[in-house]
Scaffold this motif. Structure first.
Motif, PDB file in Angstrom:
ATOM      1  N   SER A 135       0.941  -1.142  -0.069  1.00 49.55           N
ATOM      2  CA  SER A 135       0.206   0.123   0.040  1.00 49.55           C
ATOM      3  C   SER A 135       0.841   1.130   0.013  1.00 49.55           C
ATOM      4  O   SER A 135       0.432   2.316  -0.781  1.00 49.55           O
ATOM      5  CB  SER A 135      -0.938  -0.109   1.147  1.00 49.55           C
ATOM      6  OG  SER A 135      -0.089  -0.126   2.319  1.00 49.55           O
ATOM      7  N   PHE A 136       2.186   1.254   0.763  1.00 52.40           N
ATOM      8  CA  PHE A 136       2.954   2.374   0.752  1.00 52.40           C
ATOM      9  C   PHE A 136       3.598   2.503  -0.532  1.00 52.40           C
ATOM     10  O   PHE A 136       3.671   3.633  -1.163  1.00 52.40           O
ATOM     11  CB  PHE A 136       3.817   2.350   1.954  1.00 52.40           C
ATOM     12  CG  PHE A 136       4.627   3.403   1.796  1.00 52.40           C
ATOM     13  CD1 PHE A 136       4.403   4.741   2.436  1.00 52.40           C
ATOM     14  CD2 PHE A 136       5.816   3.214   1.191  1.00 52.40           C
ATOM     15  CE1 PHE A 136       5.428   5.935   2.275  1.00 52.40           C
ATOM     16  CE2 PHE A 136       7.098   4.574   0.895  1.00 52.40           C
ATOM     17  CZ  PHE A 136       6.708   5.781   1.756  1.00 52.40           C
ATOM     18  N   ALA A 137       3.821   1.543  -1.140  1.00 46.74           N
ATOM     19  CA  ALA A 137       4.818   1.484  -2.549  1.00 46.74           C
ATOM     20  C   ALA A 137       3.680   2.139  -3.494  1.00 46.74           C
ATOM     21  O   ALA A 137       4.090   3.019  -4.302  1.00 46.74           O
ATOM     22  CB  ALA A 137       5.072  -0.027  -2.949  1.00 46.74           C
ATOM     23  N   THR A 138       2.375   1.610  -3.676  1.00 46.18           N
ATOM     24  CA  THR A 138       1.550   2.146  -4.312  1.00 46.18           C
ATOM     25  C   THR A 138       1.157   3.638  -4.170  1.00 46.18           C
ATOM     26  O   THR A 138       1.138   4.670  -5.250  1.00 46.18           O
ATOM     27  CB  THR A 138       0.135   1.565  -4.383  1.00 46.18           C
ATOM     28  OG1 THR A 138       0.345   0.197  -4.683  1.00 46.18           O
ATOM     29  CG2 THR A 138      -0.972   2.136  -5.405  1.00 46.18           C
ATOM     30  N   MET A 139       1.066   4.163  -2.860  1.00 44.43           N
ATOM     31  CA  MET A 139       0.592   5.601  -2.701  1.00 44.43           C
ATOM     32  C   MET A 139       1.960   6.385  -2.937  1.00 44.43           C
ATOM     33  O   MET A 139       1.964   7.250  -3.708  1.00 44.43           O
ATOM     34  CB  MET A 139       0.466   5.552  -0.965  1.00 44.43           C
ATOM     35  CG  MET A 139       0.427   7.174  -0.644  1.00 44.43           C
ATOM     36  SD  MET A 139       2.148   7.155   0.059  1.00 44.43           S
ATOM     37  CE  MET A 139       1.851   8.783   0.981  1.00 44.43           C
ATOM     38  N   ALA A 140       3.318   6.046  -2.725  1.00 45.61           N
ATOM     39  CA  ALA A 140       4.596   6.917  -2.842  1.00 45.61           C
ATOM     40  C   ALA A 140       4.935   6.811  -4.074  1.00 45.61           C
ATOM     41  O   ALA A 140       5.420   7.786  -4.568  1.00 45.61           O
ATOM     42  CB  ALA A 140       5.408   6.349  -1.681  1.00 45.61           C
ATOM     43  N   VAL A 141       4.826   5.934  -4.961  1.00 36.66           N
ATOM     44  CA  VAL A 141       5.462   5.610  -6.359  1.00 36.66           C
ATOM     45  C   VAL A 141       4.650   5.887  -7.247  1.00 36.66           C
ATOM     46  O   VAL A 141       4.607   6.624  -8.196  1.00 36.66           O
ATOM     47  CB  VAL A 141       6.257   4.235  -6.466  1.00 36.66           C
ATOM     48  CG1 VAL A 141       6.645   4.377  -7.658  1.00 36.66           C
ATOM     49  CG2 VAL A 141       7.304   4.093  -5.269  1.00 36.66           C
ATOM     50  N   ILE A 142       3.367   5.321  -7.286  1.00 37.17           N
ATOM     51  CA  ILE A 142       2.199   5.680  -8.308  1.00 37.17           C
ATOM     52  C   ILE A 142       1.264   6.911  -8.041  1.00 37.17           C
ATOM     53  O   ILE A 142       1.291   7.850  -8.935  1.00 37.17           O
ATOM     54  CB  ILE A 142       1.274   4.410  -8.199  1.00 37.17           C
ATOM     55  CG1 ILE A 142       1.942   3.110  -8.541  1.00 37.17           C
ATOM     56  CG2 ILE A 142       0.253   4.391  -9.491  1.00 37.17           C
ATOM     57  CD1 ILE A 142       3.022   3.249  -9.711  1.00 37.17           C
ATOM     58  N   GLU A 143       0.660   7.036  -6.908  1.00 39.79           N
ATOM     59  CA  GLU A 143       0.031   8.108  -6.796  1.00 39.79           C
ATOM     60  C   GLU A 143       0.366   9.340  -6.216  1.00 39.79           C
ATOM     61  O   GLU A 143      -0.165  10.573  -6.269  1.00 39.79           O
ATOM     62  CB  GLU A 143      -1.132   7.743  -5.568  1.00 39.79           C
ATOM     63  CG  GLU A 143      -2.136   6.490  -5.612  1.00 39.79           C
ATOM     64  CD  GLU A 143      -3.010   6.891  -6.883  1.00 39.79           C
ATOM     65  OE1 GLU A 143      -3.231   8.010  -6.797  1.00 39.79           O
ATOM     66  OE2 GLU A 143      -3.225   5.916  -7.611  1.00 39.79           O
ATOM     67  N   ILE A 144       1.841   9.558  -6.151  1.00 40.27           N
ATOM     68  CA  ILE A 144       2.370  11.053  -6.021  1.00 40.27           C
ATOM     69  C   ILE A 144       2.137  11.839  -7.306  1.00 40.27           C
ATOM     70  O   ILE A 144       2.150  12.884  -6.839  1.00 40.27           O
ATOM     71  CB  ILE A 144       4.019  10.721  -5.847  1.00 40.27           C
ATOM     72  CG1 ILE A 144       4.793  11.845  -5.235  1.00 40.27           C
ATOM     73  CG2 ILE A 144       4.724   9.973  -6.747  1.00 40.27           C
ATOM     74  CD1 ILE A 144       4.475  12.610  -3.927  1.00 40.27           C
ATOM     75  N   GLU A 145       2.058  11.280  -8.499  1.00 37.30           N
ATOM     76  CA  GLU A 145       1.847  12.256  -9.467  1.00 37.30           C
ATOM     77  C   GLU A 145       0.523  12.920  -9.492  1.00 37.30           C
ATOM     78  O   GLU A 145       0.387  13.992  -9.919  1.00 37.30           O
ATOM     79  CB  GLU A 145       2.039  11.376 -10.830  1.00 37.30           C
ATOM     80  CG  GLU A 145       1.707  12.029 -12.067  1.00 37.30           C
ATOM     81  CD  GLU A 145       2.886  12.700 -12.334  1.00 37.30           C
ATOM     82  OE1 GLU A 145       2.680  14.051 -13.134  1.00 37.30           O
ATOM     83  OE2 GLU A 145       3.928  12.631 -11.838  1.00 37.30           O
ATOM     84  N   ALA A 146      -0.481  12.161  -8.807  1.00 34.64           N
ATOM     85  CA  ALA A 146      -1.792  12.596  -8.630  1.00 34.64           C
ATOM     86  C   ALA A 146      -1.734  13.969  -8.063  1.00 34.64           C
ATOM     87  O   ALA A 146      -2.805  14.688  -8.062  1.00 34.64           O
ATOM     88  CB  ALA A 146      -2.617  11.769  -8.435  1.00 34.64           C
ATOM     89  N   VAL A 147      -0.928  14.036  -7.091  1.00 36.25           N
ATOM     90  CA  VAL A 147      -0.833  15.238  -6.151  1.00 36.25           C
ATOM     91  C   VAL A 147      -0.710  16.583  -6.900  1.00 36.25           C
ATOM     92  O   VAL A 147      -1.111  17.518  -6.224  1.00 36.25           O
ATOM     93  CB  VAL A 147       0.022  15.077  -5.018  1.00 36.25           C
ATOM     94  CG1 VAL A 147       0.015  16.124  -3.983  1.00 36.25           C
ATOM     95  CG2 VAL A 147      -0.366  13.705  -4.172  1.00 36.25           C
ATOM     96  N   GLY A 148       0.000  16.159  -8.116  1.00 39.20           N
ATOM     97  CA  GLY A 148       0.334  17.580  -8.794  1.00 39.20           C
ATOM     98  C   GLY A 148       1.807  18.152  -8.604  1.00 39.20           C
ATOM     99  O   GLY A 148       2.481  17.690  -8.078  1.00 39.20           O
TER     100      GLY A 148
END
Length: 250
Positions: A135-148
């Motif tokens: 879950s951290f891997a997904t949040m930190a590596v994949i979803e970081i782009e969605a933050v802008g």
């Protein structure tokens, strides 16, 4: 410090490694309630865990503060006492978690007497950590782009921190700047990890260690020499021993 000798009390967990509603972190009401500082720290930890798991499941854009609070078992008013909003909480989780990763890598790197083995052990520590907390891997590596923009800046700042592991690389020929090559290598490692996580194979990240080890060494040593050092007992190769920091090429 050898990471194999770390006491359990020395090991910090990545955000998302526990559920936000972990009963072991419940706050007991009444006269024996914990001090306010301890309560706030516990609530913050639970919110970070709740955020990581919620973002990994729903995606950053679809995760709401209410979702995060529900996953953490913490109220919205408490959330806003600790964070300015969802972006602030996301960045806090990212900074804390990546800090854990970098420190664990540094411990693995320092435990080796030569640069080649140190790079391989640092990579192995990172891959194991991310694979163990998907879950951290997904949040930190994949979803970081969605933050802008704030997320991209955070990612770029993280990648520059990995330069420290390449402080001892040899001089490159043909006027190629070492730092530019290091940044290209770090970016390539990050891209390989991104693809593995994005394809739903986070648990297979440790399988990347041989290719990433070669990828990190070959630009500076050449493919044949990198293969030789990775294929032998690297620590026994005197040509791979770390140099005096005072004479190291920066």
């Amino acid at each position: 410090m050898d990471p194999k000798n770390l006491r359990s009390s020395d090991v910090l967990l990545l955000p998302g490694a526990r559920t936000g509603r972990d009963p072991a972190r419940s706050i007991k009401p009444g006269p024996r309630r914990q001090p306010a500082g301890v309560v706030a720290a516990t609530q913050r930890e639970r919110l970070l865990d709740g955020l990581v798991r919620t973002v990994a499941e729903r995606g950053y854009q679809h995760a709401t503060v209410s979702d995060i609070c529900r996953a953490a078992g913490v109220t919205r008013p408490v959330f806003y006492e600790l964070f300015n909003g969802k972006e602030d909480a996301f960045l806090a989780a990212h900074r804390f978690g990546t800090g854990v990763v970098v420190r664990r890598m540094a411990a693995a790197f320092a435990a080796e007497s030569d640069w080649c083995a140190g790079i391989r052990e640092a990579l192995g520590a990172m891959l194991q950590l991310l694979a163990g907390t998907p879950s951290f891997a997904t949040m930190a590596v994949i979803e970081i782009e969605a933050v802008g923009p704030a997320g991209r800046l955070e990612r770029d700042q993280l990648l520059t921190r990995f330069r420290v592991f390449f402080a001892e690389v040899p001089q490159l020929p043909c006027g190629v700047r070492v730092q530019e090559m290091v940044d290209a290598v770090v970016g390539g490692v990050y891209s390989a990890i991104y693809r593995r996580i994005a394809s739903g194979r986070t648990d297979q990240l440790p399988e990347l260690l041989p290719v990433l080890g070669m990828f990190c060494l070959a630009p500076f040593l050449g493919p044949a020499e990198a293969d030789r050092r990775l294929g032998s007992r690297i620590g026994e190769d005197p040509s791979c021993t770390r140099s005096d920091p005072a004479t190291t090429q920066q």
